[in-house]
Design an enzyme around this catalytic site. Sequence first.
Site, PDB file in Angstrom:
ATOM      1  N   TYR A  52       0.835  -1.205   0.000  1.00 47.05           N
ATOM      2  CA  TYR A  52       0.000   0.000   0.000  1.00 47.05           C
ATOM      3  C   TYR A  52       0.868   1.253   0.000  1.00 47.05           C
ATOM      4  O   TYR A  52       1.804   1.382   0.791  1.00 47.05           O
ATOM      5  CB  TYR A  52      -0.916   0.027   1.232  1.00 47.05           C
ATOM      6  CG  TYR A  52      -1.725   1.302   1.309  1.00 47.05           C
ATOM      7  CD1 TYR A  52      -2.775   1.524   0.436  1.00 47.05           C
ATOM      8  CD2 TYR A  52      -1.414   2.294   2.237  1.00 47.05           C
ATOM      9  CE1 TYR A  52      -3.507   2.709   0.471  1.00 47.05           C
ATOM     10  CE2 TYR A  52      -2.143   3.479   2.293  1.00 47.05           C
ATOM     11  CZ  TYR A  52      -3.186   3.681   1.399  1.00 47.05           C
ATOM     12  OH  TYR A  52      -3.899   4.844   1.437  1.00 47.05           O
ATOM     13  N   HIS A  82      -4.730  15.707  -3.521  1.00 49.22           N
ATOM     14  CA  HIS A  82      -5.155  15.798  -2.125  1.00 49.22           C
ATOM     15  C   HIS A  82      -5.048  17.226  -1.566  1.00 49.22           C
ATOM     16  O   HIS A  82      -5.472  17.473  -0.435  1.00 49.22           O
ATOM     17  CB  HIS A  82      -4.318  14.855  -1.252  1.00 49.22           C
ATOM     18  CG  HIS A  82      -4.720  13.417  -1.379  1.00 49.22           C
ATOM     19  ND1 HIS A  82      -4.971  12.817  -2.574  1.00 49.22           N
ATOM     20  CD2 HIS A  82      -4.916  12.465  -0.426  1.00 49.22           C
ATOM     21  CE1 HIS A  82      -5.291  11.544  -2.383  1.00 49.22           C
ATOM     22  NE2 HIS A  82      -5.282  11.307  -1.080  1.00 49.22           N
ATOM     23  N   ASN A 194       0.542  11.830   5.206  1.00 49.78           N
ATOM     24  CA  ASN A 194      -0.095  11.014   6.230  1.00 49.78           C
ATOM     25  C   ASN A 194       0.446  11.369   7.601  1.00 49.78           C
ATOM     26  O   ASN A 194       1.521  10.929   7.981  1.00 49.78           O
ATOM     27  CB  ASN A 194       0.191   9.540   5.937  1.00 49.78           C
ATOM     28  CG  ASN A 194      -1.082   8.755   5.707  1.00 49.78           C
ATOM     29  OD1 ASN A 194      -2.107   9.054   6.293  1.00 49.78           O
ATOM     30  ND2 ASN A 194      -0.996   7.739   4.859  1.00 49.78           N
ATOM     31  N   TYR A 278     -17.141  32.930  45.116  1.00 49.22           N
ATOM     32  CA  TYR A 278     -16.378  31.823  44.519  1.00 49.22           C
ATOM     33  C   TYR A 278     -15.323  32.295  43.530  1.00 49.22           C
ATOM     34  O   TYR A 278     -14.237  31.713  43.443  1.00 49.22           O
ATOM     35  CB  TYR A 278     -17.322  30.861  43.806  1.00 49.22           C
ATOM     36  CG  TYR A 278     -18.110  29.947  44.711  1.00 49.22           C
ATOM     37  CD1 TYR A 278     -18.092  30.094  46.092  1.00 49.22           C
ATOM     38  CD2 TYR A 278     -18.887  28.916  44.172  1.00 49.22           C
ATOM     39  CE1 TYR A 278     -18.828  29.258  46.921  1.00 49.22           C
ATOM     40  CE2 TYR A 278     -19.619  28.068  44.993  1.00 49.22           C
ATOM     41  CZ  TYR A 278     -19.592  28.244  46.354  1.00 49.22           C
ATOM     42  OH  TYR A 278     -20.317  27.411  47.163  1.00 49.22           O
ATOM     43  N   ARG A 281     -12.524  33.224  45.738  1.00 50.96           N
ATOM     44  CA  ARG A 281     -12.073  32.219  46.696  1.00 50.96           C
ATOM     45  C   ARG A 281     -11.572  30.933  46.036  1.00 50.96           C
ATOM     46  O   ARG A 281     -10.668  30.272  46.550  1.00 50.96           O
ATOM     47  CB  ARG A 281     -13.232  31.882  47.635  1.00 50.96           C
ATOM     48  CG  ARG A 281     -12.800  31.149  48.874  1.00 50.96           C
ATOM     49  CD  ARG A 281     -13.935  30.667  49.775  1.00 50.96           C
ATOM     50  NE  ARG A 281     -15.234  31.239  49.555  1.00 50.96           N
ATOM     51  CZ  ARG A 281     -16.372  30.610  49.865  1.00 50.96           C
ATOM     52  NH1 ARG A 281     -16.341  29.384  50.371  1.00 50.96           N
ATOM     53  NH2 ARG A 281     -17.537  31.179  49.656  1.00 50.96           N
ATOM     54  N   PHE A 325      -2.038   7.424  11.769  1.00 51.55           N
ATOM     55  CA  PHE A 325      -2.443   8.727  11.248  1.00 51.55           C
ATOM     56  C   PHE A 325      -3.732   9.235  11.895  1.00 51.55           C
ATOM     57  O   PHE A 325      -4.111  10.382  11.726  1.00 51.55           O
ATOM     58  CB  PHE A 325      -2.659   8.650   9.734  1.00 51.55           C
ATOM     59  CG  PHE A 325      -3.502   7.469   9.321  1.00 51.55           C
ATOM     60  CD1 PHE A 325      -4.838   7.392   9.664  1.00 51.55           C
ATOM     61  CD2 PHE A 325      -2.937   6.425   8.615  1.00 51.55           C
ATOM     62  CE1 PHE A 325      -5.603   6.294   9.299  1.00 51.55           C
ATOM     63  CE2 PHE A 325      -3.690   5.325   8.251  1.00 51.55           C
ATOM     64  CZ  PHE A 325      -5.041   5.263   8.591  1.00 51.55           C
ATOM     65  N   GLU A 412     -12.511   4.767   5.088  1.00 53.00           N
ATOM     66  CA  GLU A 412     -12.151   5.565   6.263  1.00 53.00           C
ATOM     67  C   GLU A 412     -13.454   5.933   6.975  1.00 53.00           C
ATOM     68  O   GLU A 412     -13.974   7.040   6.851  1.00 53.00           O
ATOM     69  CB  GLU A 412     -11.360   6.796   5.820  1.00 53.00           C
ATOM     70  CG  GLU A 412     -10.066   6.398   5.117  1.00 53.00           C
ATOM     71  CD  GLU A 412      -9.500   7.477   4.204  1.00 53.00           C
ATOM     72  OE1 GLU A 412     -10.056   8.594   4.187  1.00 53.00           O
ATOM     73  OE2 GLU A 412      -8.510   7.193   3.500  1.00 53.00           O
TER      74      GLU A 412
END
Length: 493
Positions: A52, A82, A194, A278, A281, A325, A412
């Site tokens: 791959y 991409h 990646n 608060y 404090r 990834f 994915e």
Amino acid sequence: MVKIDGNTLTIDDVHNVARNKEDVTLDPEAKLRIEKSRENIEKILKDEKPVYGVNTGFGALVNVRISKEELAALQRNIVLSHAAGIGKSLEPDVIRAMMLLRANSLAKGFSGVRPLVIEKLIEFLNKDVVPFVPEMGSVGASGDLAPLSHIAMALIGEGYIMSGNKKIKTKQFLDSKGIKPLVLREKEGLSLLNGTQFMTSILSLLVRDMFKLIEVATLVAAGAVDVLLGTPKAYDERIQLARNHKGQIYIAKLLRDYLSNSELRESHIDCGNVQDAYTLRTIPQVYGAVYDILEFAKSVVENEINAATDNPLIFDGEVISGGNFHGEPVALVCDYLSIALTDMGNMIERRIDRLVNPMVNRGLAPFLATGKEGLNSGYMIWQYTAAAICNENKVLSHPATSDTIPTSAYQEDHVSMGATAARKLKKIYSNLINLISIEAMLVKVALELRRPLKSSEKVEKFFEKIEIQMNGDRYFGDDFNNVKEKIILEVER
């Protein structure tokens, strides 16, 4: 000089390279590991095994074999196709951090790229070449594919470079600087894309800054406590040790230190007030919890900036596909920190209200107005601004990681949305600085209204850097911007 070896990078190193433009070099031992890893890729190519990202398609096209003659084109194509980011460019420090982190990850020697790839990233850093990287487009699962593709595209001479506020064609820019573009070989395009470097860069810079900002915020809060005639008794070490949270103990110690020997405190020491609200404090409990989350975030981010986050990875000649990834570890921390900073901002807004609100500001002028009452509104509307900021933070703090949208034809089918988480966190952090700046501006005015009494030496020393005119209503925005600028300089130095 920052030497990268894939294992020892720190968030301070990232800051120094990204912002101070410190030079980078590749560790010689790391280079040997990289070369050995590349030899494994060459062997795979010789044996013609399907692997791959080396000789197959990508994502859902994993089962498509690519011929030997098309392998170089495969790597170039993945970078170009991409690079699908949109929107305005990321800030230069984030882009420089991305290049550094990508180089450091590849320097671990598990990716199968040539040393030349890392050296080209280093050359871009050392010559301050900043690719144009749009802020939107990553789902944070197959790595931050789109943002990293825009960096990779610049490495090969395509896309755009940022020069000031202008976009310049990369080839034109590189030619003018005498820089040769990278020619990709097998697996190198995929290895550049990646990874989690987009979200991790934002988180690493922000966590480093936040450790400094929380000290400034605590000092400003101490000033607010003093001008509101609060008591530091709640910060007694024994109270903190009885609960024993590290952050709470640390913040209480800062408060005790910041308020030591205050004339304001001595002026009302026998006033009979038993305990404060608060927001005065419980600063150690709230800011301390944020500090503990910061410590956790630092441990995650310093692990991630020294991690191999691409796919597949190479171990002793074996190529293994996995999921490093996937951005979930970083994404969840971004969401966690977003919630923490949002709530810290909520506490600051309540103190801002106490500073201006005549019902609770212990005798200070209504809305800290100077001059004729009624004719001058003072700082009334700055509490509105703080409320608006807090409202925005509450919307932004909704976890990005609670969503997932499948990509790449169900290959994915679970994504982290870590890029969205990081971008939201960055906005919340910016808003938090705005809130601290408003509080600091109001504390400065309140200190002047409490004269001739003074606060502690450390509070006075900090606030003497801030100049405020005490002559009635006017445009206060310049004062706010000056305070904010000083706080940012304090944090990013």
